[in-house]
Design a protein around this motif. Structure first.
Motif, PDB file in Angstrom:
ATOM      1  N   GLU A 228      56.372  33.416  -0.988  1.00  0.00           N
ATOM      2  CA  GLU A 228      55.622  33.223   0.294  1.00  0.00           C
ATOM      3  C   GLU A 228      56.286  33.807   1.360  1.00  0.00           C
ATOM      4  O   GLU A 228      55.733  33.537   2.188  1.00  0.00           O
ATOM      5  N   ASP A 229      57.842  33.314   1.746  1.00  0.00           N
ATOM      6  CA  ASP A 229      58.070  34.423   3.027  1.00  0.00           C
ATOM      7  C   ASP A 229      57.524  35.038   3.839  1.00  0.00           C
ATOM      8  O   ASP A 229      56.869  35.882   4.458  1.00  0.00           O
ATOM      9  N   PHE A 230      57.852  35.954   2.828  1.00  0.00           N
ATOM     10  CA  PHE A 230      57.682  37.439   2.581  1.00  0.00           C
ATOM     11  C   PHE A 230      56.479  38.052   2.880  1.00  0.00           C
ATOM     12  O   PHE A 230      56.071  38.774   3.872  1.00  0.00           O
ATOM     13  N   LEU A 231      55.232  36.711   2.244  1.00  0.00           N
ATOM     14  CA  LEU A 231      53.921  37.026   2.305  1.00  0.00           C
ATOM     15  C   LEU A 231      53.424  36.843   3.953  1.00  0.00           C
ATOM     16  O   LEU A 231      52.501  37.265   4.509  1.00  0.00           O
ATOM     17  N   ASP A 232      53.938  35.488   4.381  1.00  0.00           N
ATOM     18  CA  ASP A 232      53.884  35.328   6.187  1.00  0.00           C
ATOM     19  C   ASP A 232      53.968  36.175   6.863  1.00  0.00           C
ATOM     20  O   ASP A 232      53.624  36.673   7.945  1.00  0.00           O
ATOM     21  N   LEU A 233      55.262  37.154   6.672  1.00  0.00           N
ATOM     22  CA  LEU A 233      55.736  37.400   7.869  1.00  0.00           C
ATOM     23  C   LEU A 233      55.223  39.080   6.806  1.00  0.00           C
ATOM     24  O   LEU A 233      54.774  39.458   8.704  1.00  0.00           O
ATOM     25  N   LEU A 234      54.990  39.892   6.447  1.00  0.00           N
ATOM     26  CA  LEU A 234      53.531  41.048   6.526  1.00  0.00           C
ATOM     27  C   LEU A 234      51.920  40.147   7.632  1.00  0.00           C
ATOM     28  O   LEU A 234      51.758  41.016   7.718  1.00  0.00           O
ATOM     29  N   TYR A 235      51.379  39.124   7.019  1.00  0.00           N
ATOM     30  CA  TYR A 235      50.813  38.145   7.250  1.00  0.00           C
ATOM     31  C   TYR A 235      50.536  38.480   9.173  1.00  0.00           C
ATOM     32  O   TYR A 235      50.091  39.184   9.444  1.00  0.00           O
ATOM     33  N   VAL A 236      51.531  38.450   9.222  1.00  0.00           N
ATOM     34  CA  VAL A 236      52.184  38.147  10.546  1.00  0.00           C
ATOM     35  C   VAL A 236      52.587  39.746  11.648  1.00  0.00           C
ATOM     36  O   VAL A 236      51.621  40.072  12.395  1.00  0.00           O
ATOM     37  N   GLU A 237      52.930  40.001  11.238  1.00  0.00           N
ATOM     38  CA  GLU A 237      53.235  41.427  11.541  1.00  0.00           C
ATOM     39  C   GLU A 237      51.420  42.275  11.005  1.00  0.00           C
ATOM     40  O   GLU A 237      51.337  43.269  12.631  1.00  0.00           O
ATOM     41  N   ALA A 238      51.184  41.597  10.377  1.00  0.00           N
ATOM     42  CA  ALA A 238      49.770  42.609  10.333  1.00  0.00           C
ATOM     43  C   ALA A 238      48.254  41.755  11.606  1.00  0.00           C
ATOM     44  O   ALA A 238      47.743  42.885  11.835  1.00  0.00           O
ATOM     45  N   HIS A 239      49.140  40.780  12.380  1.00  0.00           N
ATOM     46  CA  HIS A 239      48.155  40.120  13.349  1.00  0.00           C
ATOM     47  C   HIS A 239      48.805  40.260  14.119  1.00  0.00           C
ATOM     48  O   HIS A 239      48.416  39.433  15.244  1.00  0.00           O
ATOM     49  N   LYS A 240      49.675  41.464  14.569  1.00  0.00           N
ATOM     50  CA  LYS A 240      50.360  41.261  16.628  1.00  0.00           C
ATOM     51  C   LYS A 240      49.228  41.798  16.920  1.00  0.00           C
ATOM     52  O   LYS A 240      48.435  42.883  16.673  1.00  0.00           O
ATOM     53  N   GLY A 241      48.979  41.398  18.338  1.00  0.00           N
ATOM     54  CA  GLY A 241      48.203  42.094  19.248  1.00  0.00           C
ATOM     55  C   GLY A 241      46.744  41.375  19.045  1.00  0.00           C
ATOM     56  O   GLY A 241      46.383  41.600  19.876  1.00  0.00           O
ATOM     57  N   ASP A 242      46.601  40.563  18.140  1.00  0.00           N
ATOM     58  CA  ASP A 242      45.478  40.231  18.111  1.00  0.00           C
ATOM     59  C   ASP A 242      45.058  38.634  19.138  1.00  0.00           C
ATOM     60  O   ASP A 242      45.506  38.488  19.727  1.00  0.00           O
ATOM     61  N   GLU A 243      44.019  38.576  19.704  1.00  0.00           N
ATOM     62  CA  GLU A 243      43.836  37.693  20.157  1.00  0.00           C
ATOM     63  C   GLU A 243      44.120  36.218  20.337  1.00  0.00           C
ATOM     64  O   GLU A 243      44.121  36.144  19.254  1.00  0.00           O
ATOM     65  N   VAL A 244      44.568  35.586  21.445  1.00  0.00           N
ATOM     66  CA  VAL A 244      45.193  34.632  20.603  1.00  0.00           C
ATOM     67  C   VAL A 244      44.485  33.713  22.200  1.00  0.00           C
ATOM     68  O   VAL A 244      44.704  33.618  23.375  1.00  0.00           O
ATOM     69  N   ILE A 245      44.621  32.426  21.389  1.00  0.00           N
ATOM     70  CA  ILE A 245      43.749  31.115  22.258  1.00  0.00           C
ATOM     71  C   ILE A 245      45.182  30.349  22.334  1.00  0.00           C
ATOM     72  O   ILE A 245      45.139  29.700  21.478  1.00  0.00           O
ATOM     73  N   SER A 246      44.478  28.540  22.733  1.00  0.00           N
ATOM     74  CA  SER A 246      45.822  27.803  23.194  1.00  0.00           C
ATOM     75  C   SER A 246      44.838  26.648  21.917  1.00  0.00           C
ATOM     76  O   SER A 246      43.250  26.859  21.490  1.00  0.00           O
ATOM     77  N   LEU A 247      45.703  25.962  21.949  1.00  0.00           N
ATOM     78  CA  LEU A 247      45.225  24.739  21.195  1.00  0.00           C
ATOM     79  C   LEU A 247      43.986  24.015  21.792  1.00  0.00           C
ATOM     80  O   LEU A 247      43.035  23.830  21.712  1.00  0.00           O
ATOM     81  N   ASP A 248      44.309  24.190  22.695  1.00  0.00           N
ATOM     82  CA  ASP A 248      43.386  23.372  23.948  1.00  0.00           C
ATOM     83  C   ASP A 248      42.043  23.826  24.163  1.00  0.00           C
ATOM     84  O   ASP A 248      40.058  23.579  23.135  1.00  0.00           O
ATOM     85  N   GLU A 249      42.055  25.558  23.881  1.00  0.00           N
ATOM     86  CA  GLU A 249      41.051  26.006  23.280  1.00  0.00           C
ATOM     87  C   GLU A 249      40.125  25.994  22.014  1.00  0.00           C
ATOM     88  O   GLU A 249      38.927  25.980  22.248  1.00  0.00           O
ATOM     89  N   PHE A 250      40.819  26.354  21.517  1.00  0.00           N
ATOM     90  CA  PHE A 250      40.477  25.872  20.103  1.00  0.00           C
ATOM     91  C   PHE A 250      40.278  24.587  19.329  1.00  0.00           C
ATOM     92  O   PHE A 250      38.587  24.436  18.972  1.00  0.00           O
ATOM     93  N   ASN A 251      40.720  23.368  20.288  1.00  0.00           N
ATOM     94  CA  ASN A 251      39.957  22.453  20.296  1.00  0.00           C
ATOM     95  C   ASN A 251      38.268  21.592  20.503  1.00  0.00           C
ATOM     96  O   ASN A 251      38.046  21.793  19.723  1.00  0.00           O
ATOM     97  N   LYS A 252      38.086  22.823  21.920  1.00  0.00           N
ATOM     98  CA  LYS A 252      36.783  22.110  22.599  1.00  0.00           C
ATOM     99  C   LYS A 252      35.754  23.651  22.259  1.00  0.00           C
ATOM    100  O   LYS A 252      34.944  23.192  21.307  1.00  0.00           O
ATOM    101  N   TYR A 253      36.768  24.758  21.006  1.00  0.00           N
ATOM    102  CA  TYR A 253      36.398  25.198  20.411  1.00  0.00           C
ATOM    103  C   TYR A 253      35.251  24.675  19.456  1.00  0.00           C
ATOM    104  O   TYR A 253      34.353  24.181  18.585  1.00  0.00           O
ATOM    105  N   ILE A 254      36.003  23.849  18.316  1.00  0.00           N
ATOM    106  CA  ILE A 254      35.399  22.834  16.997  1.00  0.00           C
ATOM    107  C   ILE A 254      34.991  21.655  17.873  1.00  0.00           C
ATOM    108  O   ILE A 254      33.203  21.736  16.853  1.00  0.00           O
TER     109      ILE A 254
END
Length: 68
Positions: free
Chosen positions: A34-60
């Motif tokens: 599971e940890d290995f697969l999580d690391l692969l997922y993280v690596e695949a999403h490097k450089g993706d747009e990042v938003i703050s938790l506050d922004e996410f909560n407002k969106y939701i």
């Protein structure tokens, strides 16, 4: 390296071990897998747009208000 139940190596055209097949019925609940697969997922999403938790909560909150 000897054979391990549920683990298979696949070779490329040159005969070099290149791919690993893991039987998830046997090892799917394994924390290391599971940890290995999580690391692969993280690596695949490097450089993706990042938003703050506050922004996410407002969106939701806005999306929930739209569906009421």
């Amino acid at each position: 390296m000897g054979e391990i139940a549920g683990i298979k190596y696949t070779k490329d055209k040159t005969g070099r071990k290149r791919y690993l097949r893991v039987d998830l019925d046997m090892y799917g609940e394994n924390q290391l897998i599971e940890d290995f697969l999580d690391l692969l997922y993280v690596e695949a999403h490097k450089g993706d747009e990042v938003i703050s938790l506050d922004e996410f909560n407002k969106y939701i909150d806005e999306r929930l208000k739209e569906n009421v």
